[in-house]
Design an enzyme around this catalytic site. Structure first.
Site, short mmCIF file in Angstrom:
data_model
loop_
_atom_site.label_atom_id
_atom_site.label_comp_id
_atom_site.label_asym_id
_atom_site.label_seq_id
_atom_site.Cartn_x
_atom_site.Cartn_y
_atom_site.Cartn_z
N SER A 102 0.86 -1.18 0.00
CA SER A 102 0.00 0.00 0.00
C SER A 102 0.89 1.23 0.00
CB SER A 102 -0.91 0.00 1.23
OG SER A 102 -1.84 -1.05 1.16
N LYS A 177 -7.25 1.87 -2.77
CA LYS A 177 -6.81 1.43 -1.45
C LYS A 177 -6.82 2.59 -0.45
CE LYS A 177 -5.29 -0.99 1.94
NZ LYS A 177 -4.10 -1.84 2.01
N LYS A 245 0.56 5.70 8.12
CA LYS A 245 1.14 5.93 6.79
C LYS A 245 0.03 6.08 5.75
CE LYS A 245 1.93 2.42 4.51
NZ LYS A 245 1.25 1.54 3.52
#
EC number: 1.1.1.60
Length: 301
Positions: A102, A177, A245
């Site tokens: 990701s 995502k 993140k």
């Protein structure tokens, strides 16, 4: 050519919470998998699961038809794929790189451009479903890239996931995502706030969560996380550090396209605060610990 078990060797790089069960599922599907991680113990686990050990990225990539990377963030993808000694230095022309990390959409676009110059096909294919989804082989896989490449890779992806969708050109999988991580974070925070509200109200919490799960408030997040929240078990299926993140990716990507994400901005701050409180290594359901602190409760370390 379709990448089926009888004609495809896979190199797999990144054997963390997600990568280890993914290798096991690929082996179970009949693929020959050579696995590499910086932690030798994880490589040993991959061998126990039926894979072969690699001592380096070059070793994992050499002879592979498909290389899968599953590492934490954009800097690691750049290091593993683009830098000296990386995937693109060793993968054969005509090979396929599937990055399932990701990362930022722009990093995926940059990787695809660099790979095209070497005659290598690329898909960005981040996943959702957490450790349980990886173990069960029912991940949701959101893919960016060319349709022909996607269709050739489907047998590999079907060994790992249940819902597999081509979302658009390179970087699109990462954009979807990011949206996924926004929705998940908001859902977990809503569950966490409801849990603390119900606890402080003296309600039978397990009963309350059961009835909520059966109505419009029900969600995959509630179903997957309620038992661990009730048990106070925050062993990581997906770490707060990683969701921190991802929320940075959400807010940056949204700003770049002119989308306003006020709930996302709030959740980015709440996740960041939880991380600063020392909970970065816990599962993202530990957002309930942050709500408890805000509600005046002492939370055990």
């Amino acid at each position: 050519m379709s990448h089926t078990p009888d004609n495809t060797k896979i190199g797999f790089i990144g054997l963390g919470i997600m990568g280890t069960p993914m290798v096991r599922n690929l082996v179970s599907a009949g693929y020959a998998v050579t696995a590499f991680d910086l932690d030798p113990a994880r490589v040993d686990q991959a061998v126990e699961n039926g894979g072969s050990a690699a001592s380096s990225i070059a070793d994992a990539v050499r002879g592979a038809d498909v290389v899968i990377t599953m590492v934490p963030a954009s800097p690691q993808v750049e290091q593993v794929v683009l830098h000296e000694g990386g995937v693109l230095e060793h993968i054969r022309s005509g090979g396929l790189l599937i990055d399932m990390s990701s990362i930022t959409p722009q990093t995926s676009v940059d990787v695809a451009k660099a790979a095209a110059a070497k005659g290598v096909d690329v898909l960005d294919a981040p996943v959702s479903g957490g450790e349980a989804g990886a173990v069960e082989g029912v991940l949701s896989i959101m893919v960016g890239g060319e349709r022909e490449t996607f269709e050739a890779a489907l047998p590999v992806l079907e060994a790992l996931g249940k819902t597999i969708v081509l979302c658009g050109p390179h970087g699109s999988g990462q954009t979807v995502k990011a949206a996924n991580q926004l929705i998940v974070a908001v859902n977990i925070e809503a569950v966490a706030e409801a849990v603390v509200f119900l606890e402080k109200s003296g309600v039978d919490l397990p009963a309350a969560l059961d009835v909520l799960a059966g109505g419009l408030a029900g969600s995959t997040v509630l179903n997957r996380k309620k038992e661990s929240i009730l048990a106070g078990d925050f062993r990581p299926g997906f770490k707060i550090d990683l969701h921190h993140k991802d929320m940075g990716i959400v807010t940056d990507a949204a700003r770049n396209v002119g989308a306003t994400v006020p709930a996302g901005a709030l959740l980015a701050q709440l996740v960041a605060a939880l991380r600063q409180q020392g909970d970065g290594g816990l599962d993202h359901s530990a957002l309930v610990r942050g709500v408890r602190r805000l509600s005046g409760e002492k939370v055990e370390d």
